[in-house]
Design an enzyme around this catalytic site. Structure first.
Site, PDB file in Angstrom:
ATOM      1  N   GLU A  52      33.918  51.999  62.934  1.00  0.00           N
ATOM      2  CA  GLU A  52      34.324  50.837  63.731  1.00  0.00           C
ATOM      3  C   GLU A  52      35.562  51.125  64.569  1.00  0.00           C
ATOM      4  O   GLU A  52      35.737  50.540  65.654  1.00  0.00           O
ATOM      5  CB  GLU A  52      34.596  49.641  62.802  1.00  0.00           C
ATOM      6  CG  GLU A  52      33.340  49.089  62.139  1.00  0.00           C
ATOM      7  CD  GLU A  52      33.618  47.978  61.138  1.00  0.00           C
ATOM      8  OE1 GLU A  52      32.653  47.413  60.602  1.00  0.00           O
ATOM      9  OE2 GLU A  52      34.809  47.673  60.894  1.00  0.00           O
ATOM     10  N   VAL A  70      40.811  44.149  63.925  1.00  0.00           N
ATOM     11  CA  VAL A  70      39.618  43.603  63.273  1.00  0.00           C
ATOM     12  C   VAL A  70      38.866  44.696  62.513  1.00  0.00           C
ATOM     13  O   VAL A  70      38.381  44.472  61.402  1.00  0.00           O
ATOM     14  CB  VAL A  70      38.704  42.929  64.324  1.00  0.00           C
ATOM     15  CG1 VAL A  70      37.392  42.482  63.682  1.00  0.00           C
ATOM     16  CG2 VAL A  70      39.415  41.742  64.951  1.00  0.00           C
ATOM     17  N   ALA A  71      38.782  45.894  63.097  1.00  0.00           N
ATOM     18  CA  ALA A  71      38.040  46.968  62.450  1.00  0.00           C
ATOM     19  C   ALA A  71      38.699  47.411  61.149  1.00  0.00           C
ATOM     20  O   ALA A  71      38.041  47.932  60.251  1.00  0.00           O
ATOM     21  CB  ALA A  71      37.915  48.158  63.393  1.00  0.00           C
ATOM     22  N   GLU A  78      37.391  42.249  55.038  1.00  0.00           N
ATOM     23  CA  GLU A  78      37.517  40.823  54.718  1.00  0.00           C
ATOM     24  C   GLU A  78      37.086  40.464  53.295  1.00  0.00           C
ATOM     25  O   GLU A  78      37.673  39.589  52.669  1.00  0.00           O
ATOM     26  CB  GLU A  78      36.685  39.990  55.710  1.00  0.00           C
ATOM     27  CG  GLU A  78      37.235  39.924  57.113  1.00  0.00           C
ATOM     28  CD  GLU A  78      36.730  41.063  57.985  1.00  0.00           C
ATOM     29  OE1 GLU A  78      36.979  41.041  59.186  1.00  0.00           O
ATOM     30  OE2 GLU A  78      36.098  41.984  57.436  1.00  0.00           O
ATOM     31  N   ASP A 122      49.684  38.854  11.715  1.00  0.00           N
ATOM     32  CA  ASP A 122      49.210  39.825  12.696  1.00  0.00           C
ATOM     33  C   ASP A 122      49.569  39.417  14.125  1.00  0.00           C
ATOM     34  O   ASP A 122      49.445  40.229  15.053  1.00  0.00           O
ATOM     35  CB  ASP A 122      47.685  39.974  12.608  1.00  0.00           C
ATOM     36  CG  ASP A 122      47.248  40.717  11.365  1.00  0.00           C
ATOM     37  OD1 ASP A 122      48.011  41.587  10.905  1.00  0.00           O
ATOM     38  OD2 ASP A 122      46.158  40.425  10.847  1.00  0.00           O
ATOM     39  N   ASP A 130      43.691  39.408  12.077  1.00  0.00           N
ATOM     40  CA  ASP A 130      43.074  38.124  11.763  1.00  0.00           C
ATOM     41  C   ASP A 130      44.030  37.143  11.111  1.00  0.00           C
ATOM     42  O   ASP A 130      43.711  35.961  10.990  1.00  0.00           O
ATOM     43  CB  ASP A 130      41.855  38.318  10.847  1.00  0.00           C
ATOM     44  CG  ASP A 130      42.209  39.071   9.570  1.00  0.00           C
ATOM     45  OD1 ASP A 130      43.409  39.319   9.332  1.00  0.00           O
ATOM     46  OD2 ASP A 130      41.286  39.432   8.817  1.00  0.00           O
ATOM     47  N   THR A 171      26.811  41.402  57.452  1.00  0.00           N
ATOM     48  CA  THR A 171      25.951  42.401  56.810  1.00  0.00           C
ATOM     49  C   THR A 171      26.603  43.122  55.637  1.00  0.00           C
ATOM     50  O   THR A 171      25.916  43.735  54.835  1.00  0.00           O
ATOM     51  CB  THR A 171      25.518  43.456  57.850  1.00  0.00           C
ATOM     52  OG1 THR A 171      26.658  44.215  58.271  1.00  0.00           O
ATOM     53  CG2 THR A 171      24.887  42.786  59.054  1.00  0.00           C
ATOM     54  N   ASP A 183      41.459  47.095  11.800  1.00  0.00           N
ATOM     55  CA  ASP A 183      41.464  46.714  10.401  1.00  0.00           C
ATOM     56  C   ASP A 183      40.186  47.253   9.771  1.00  0.00           C
ATOM     57  O   ASP A 183      39.274  47.705  10.463  1.00  0.00           O
ATOM     58  CB  ASP A 183      41.526  45.186  10.285  1.00  0.00           C
ATOM     59  CG  ASP A 183      41.888  44.727   8.883  1.00  0.00           C
ATOM     60  OD1 ASP A 183      42.152  45.590   8.023  1.00  0.00           O
ATOM     61  OD2 ASP A 183      41.884  43.508   8.650  1.00  0.00           O
TER      62      ASP A 183
END
Length: 891
Positions: free
Chosen positions: A675, A268-269, A273, A610, A606, A705, A315
């Site tokens: 942890e 878990v540590a 998550e 191209d 454009d 937290t 361009d």
């Protein structure tokens, strides 16, 4: 054709506005039905089985084996909640990207009451007469009633070679093979025609296919792929650590249940998550931010690529310049140079060609805004100033044949009926038109042969005008015969009489020079790739600061003679280049060569031709205001304002987003150490030192937290000096060794020392000694609960210090400012409230295993935040002194 118009209750002049509005209400918008489908269960399922979730599922299984069903249930709840949060963020990001299509409204030109109008493609209805030109997307299914076009049907047939479509008979057979039908979802690659709309929305060929198409699956960005690999690495490390320390704990005297609890704690540590959903949300936020500033990014992965751009191939016209042409100078063989507003006697002879040889429409208060190529609009303005009729309806009435502008030939010609008889009118680049001329116009209207001296005079005048940054066009014509109406283009554009030259001014955008300077500071090279005259392109490039350290100019003819090795050497050398008179296929060659030498390339375009270069580039940038639909479809990013400065802003935003990803990676990874350390201390001591943190407290930290401050770091403003660093190498991953050292070796170790010290201090203050019982019913149990609570609060305090430290990678926090990211303050405020609830609310105390702390202990723990930040600040100060200027590069 009369029968088709009769069936559709329309006519050659199109619909009137009232009829079109009524049909739109009845038929609905010209849009494909929104695809529904049950894709969300699959998306939610992905969040339940990604590597980090699988790690938590394993922890829940171990908790059941250890006989702690409450802990197992808590871990499962965390998995489900985290999956729900990640799913919501992913869906929010996808919807945000889909909503960006509103920034790129597809527009098309139709005839309404005989007048050309530009309207949203969604408002096209059956019976509308659509004007199709090169580069335009076909907005609906229709039948050609006039003209001929080449159409790319690959979206429907898979055939990559464009096919010819011409107005005429409609033989029986499959619709896709009919020679006079065009279909929505296809594009015109050449020619000009008119088509009457026969089907819109779902009642089109592509609408029928879309109804049979399933939902497109999810595609991860390269960044997400990298992070997923890191997640698997984290999972492997966590499982490996647990497997290694499990027998150590048993040998040290732990019971099997205690050893399993230890393994669960390690799993878990080690699970960050919020990592994957936070990255997705950060990328989506970057995309939305860019859209508000004029750059619409079509996929999330482009944001990270932008940050590593090393070369921009831009361009000139419309990107470096304003794309608003106006006549600045004229030159005629008989009178030499003059100004349009001062030498009115020279204008009419040029204006006659400008009046006829055009596809643009000047603004008309009675009709609407003008439309068309800025160069043609400038030439029409010249003709209008000479008193000529420039209305599109008049031009179309007198036109007998047209050879549209060809980007390879760089010229356009028409055959028109004039008061003096049928005539050919040609305009284009000087080199392209001059080679087709055999005579020049005299002042009295006669002709003189075009000899060598005459050609030299024309080229000298061209060089003089181009040297002033003007775009120079040649205008020519000749009397036509009936044979010219059906003759090949090469025959029509021969034996021309040169009328003169027009110099058009397109001023550089005020924003470009500062943007180029910022690109240079960021180590980005800027090359100009244009079809304009070399002298004109060089003048504009120098005016905006391109090539400040030495500018090389390479013409298309020189480029064509280069071998691939020579081109690679040219591009690998220092300095910037203006590639002038470049054909579209040569632009693709330049891009491929840059990629081959290891550059990360952004290229602008454009036109239809191209599209290959836009697709080949790492970042294809299409012009949203002046570009063709084909270019926009091929591009990764579309500029709604066609401004080069927007590209620079997009690169800066890409760097900012990528750096922010790294910031919250450091933030999340740093918490793994404090942890994990309590569990290692517990195992290595054989249980003599009790667990300083429970698994439920870890879950409260990671899910309650930690999340909001991590999300806030994803919105962090750009760090000072971000655009003064070298581009990120193409091969560099999101996680670097220095990041891991900072997260684990500096921030993590500091946090672990502080929190473990607080835990032991509280125990020792209560009279604890190693090996003394602290379980339920023991005299020290309340002190033990107080100690674990102190560890929990200490880690939260260290999180706050880490959040402020992670805001900058190089600069000091003072240069960023404490209040420049208000979202972080909101996240920290939420973090403090959750911590207070866990510590002081009785229901939370029973679930998480906490007790209330006295004010002195809380005050002592709050000192952890500035200490963690201070240690990292000193480390960054040390690195800045040891590596001054390392991140800078002179372009």
């Amino acid at each position: 054709m009369e029968r088709v118009f009769h069936e559709l209750r329309s006519g050659p002049a199109g619909l009137d506005d009232r009829d079109a509005a009524r049909r739109l209400r009845v038929q609905g918008p010209n849009a494909l039905p929104a695809r529904g489908g049950a894709s969300w269960p699959r998306a939610l399922g992905r969040q339940l089985v990604h590597p980090l979730a699988l790690l938590l599922w394993a922890a829940a299984g171990l908790a059941l084996v250890a006989g702690t069903p409450v802990l197992a249930a808590a871990v499962v709840v965390v998995v489900v909640l985290n999956a729900g949060l990640a799913f919501w963020q992913e869906q929010h990001a996808e919807h945000a990207v889909a909503a960006l299509e509103a920034y790129l409204p597809v527009r098309t030109r139709v005839l309404r009451g005989g007048v050309a109008r530009e309207i949203p493609a969604s408002e096209v209805v059956t019976g509308d007469v659509v004007l199709l030109v090169e580069g335009a997307a076909v907005p609906a299914d229709g039948r050609l009633v006039d003209g001929a076009v080449q159409v790319d049907l690959s979206a429907l047939t898979g055939e990559s070679v464009p096919v010819a479509r011409r107005a005429g008979t409609h033989p029986p057979g499959p619709p896709l093979e009919a020679p006079d039908l065009v279909f929505r979802g296809t594009t015109c690659t050449a020619g000009a025609a008119r088509a009457v709309v026969t089907g819109t929305g779902a009642h089109t060929e592509i609408g029928r296919i879309a109804a049979l198409t399933g939902h497109v699956g999810h595609h991860e960005s390269p960044l997400e792929t990298q992070v997923r690999r890191v997640a698997w690495l984290i999972a492997a490390v966590a499982v490996g650590t647990g497997a290694a320390f499990l027998p150590i704990g048993l040998l040290a005297g732990l019971s099997f249940t205690a050893a399993l609890v230890f393994a669960i704690g390690l799993l878990v540590a080690n699970v960050p998550e919020g990592l994957l959903p936070t990255i997705t949300l950060a990328l989506a936020a970057g995309v939305r931010s860019l859209a508000r500033r004029g750059a619409v990014v079509r996929r999330l992965s482009a944001v990270e690529t932008l940050g590593s751009t090393t070369v921009i191939c831009t361009d000139k016209t419309g990107t470096l310049t304003e794309n608003r042409m106006h006549p600045q100078a004229v030159w005629t063989p008989a009178g030499g140079r003059g100004r349009p507003d001062q030498d009115a006697d020279r204008v009419p002879v040029l204006a006659r060609v400008a009046q006829r040889c055009s596809e643009a429409d000047l603004p008309d208060p009675a009709v609407g805004p003008g439309s068309g190529d800025p160069t043609e609009l400038a030439l029409l303005a010249l003709a209008a100033a000479a008193g000529l009729d420039t209305r599109a309806a008049t031009r179309e009435r007198d036109r007998r044949a047209v050879h549209p502008f060809d980007p390879v030939l760089t010229r356009m010609s028409t055959v028109d009926t004039t008061p003096a008889g049928t005539a050919v009118h040609t305009k284009g680049a000087v080199e392209a038109v001059l080679g087709r001329c055999t005579a020049v116009r005299r002042a009295d209207g006669g002709e003189d042969p075009l000899d060598t001296d005459g050609r030299a005079a024309v080229l000298a005048a061209t060089a003089e005008l181009a040297g002033e940054g003007l775009r120079v066009l040649a205008l020519a014509g000749r009397p036509a015969s009936d044979a010219d109406l059906t003759a090949a283009r090469e025959d029509v554009e021969s034996g021309l009489v040169l009328e003169g030259l027009v110099g058009l001014l397109d001023r550089p955008r005020a924003s470009v020079a500062p943007a180029v300077a910022r690109c240079h500071a960021a180590g980005i090279t800027v090359h100009v790739v244009t079809g304009d005259h070399p002298v004109t392109a060089e003048a504009v490039a120098r005016s905006v600061g391109i090539g400040a350290g030495g500018l090389r100019v390479v013409g298309g003819d020189v480029l064509a003679s280069m071998r691939e090795r020579e081109l690679d050497e040219l591009l690998a050398a220092d300095g910037e280049i203006v590639f002038a008179r470049v054909a579209p296929e040569q632009k693709l060659r330049i891009v491929e060569a840059l990629v081959h030498v290891g550059e990360v390339v952004a290229v602008t375009g454009d036109g239809v031709n191209d599209a290959p270069a836009l697709r080949r580039a790492d970042i294809g940038v299409a012009m949203g205001a002046s570009g063709t639909d084909v270019a926009r479809e091929a591009a990764t990013m579309v500029l709604t304002d066609d401004d080069f400065a927007t590209i620079e802003r997009a690169v800066a935003a890409g760097r900012r987003v990528y750096e922010n990803v790294r910031k919250f990676v450091v933030y999340i990874f740093a918490h793994a150490v404090p942890e994990v350390v309590p569990f290692l201390l517990f195992a290595l001591s054989g249980g003599a030192v009790p667990l300083g943190l429970t698994v439920l407290q870890i879950l409260a930290i990671d899910l309650g937290t930690e999340t909001l401050p991590a999300l806030a770091l994803g919105r962090e403003p750009a760090e000072p000096g971000l655009m003064s660093r070298r581009p990120r190498p193409r091969t560099e991953g999101v996680i670097r060794a220095r990041m891991l050292w900072r997260a684990w070796g500096v921030l993590g170790v500091t946090s672990a020392v502080l929190t473990t010290g607080a835990f032991l201090l509280v125990l020792l203050r209560a009279g604890w000694s190693p090996g003394a019982p602290t379980g339920p019913g023991a005299a020290l149990h309340h002190a033990y609960l107080e100690a674990t609570t102190a560890t929990f609060v200490g880690i939260v305090a260290c999180q706050i210090g880490t959040a402020f430290a992670a805001r900058t990678e190089h600069a000091s926090l003072r240069t960023v400012g404490l209040t420049s990211n208000p979202l972080l303050w909101w996240g920290i405020g939420f973090e403090v409230l959750v911590t207070a609830a866990v510590v002081y609310l009785p229901v939370a105390q029973r679930i998480v295993g906490t007790v209330a702390l006295d004010a002195a202990t809380v005050a002592l723990l709050l000192v952890c935040a500035p200490v963690v930040w201070g240690v990292d600040e000193l480390d960054r100060w040390r690195r800045r002194r040891a590596e001054p200027g390392q991140e800078r590069r002179t372009p």
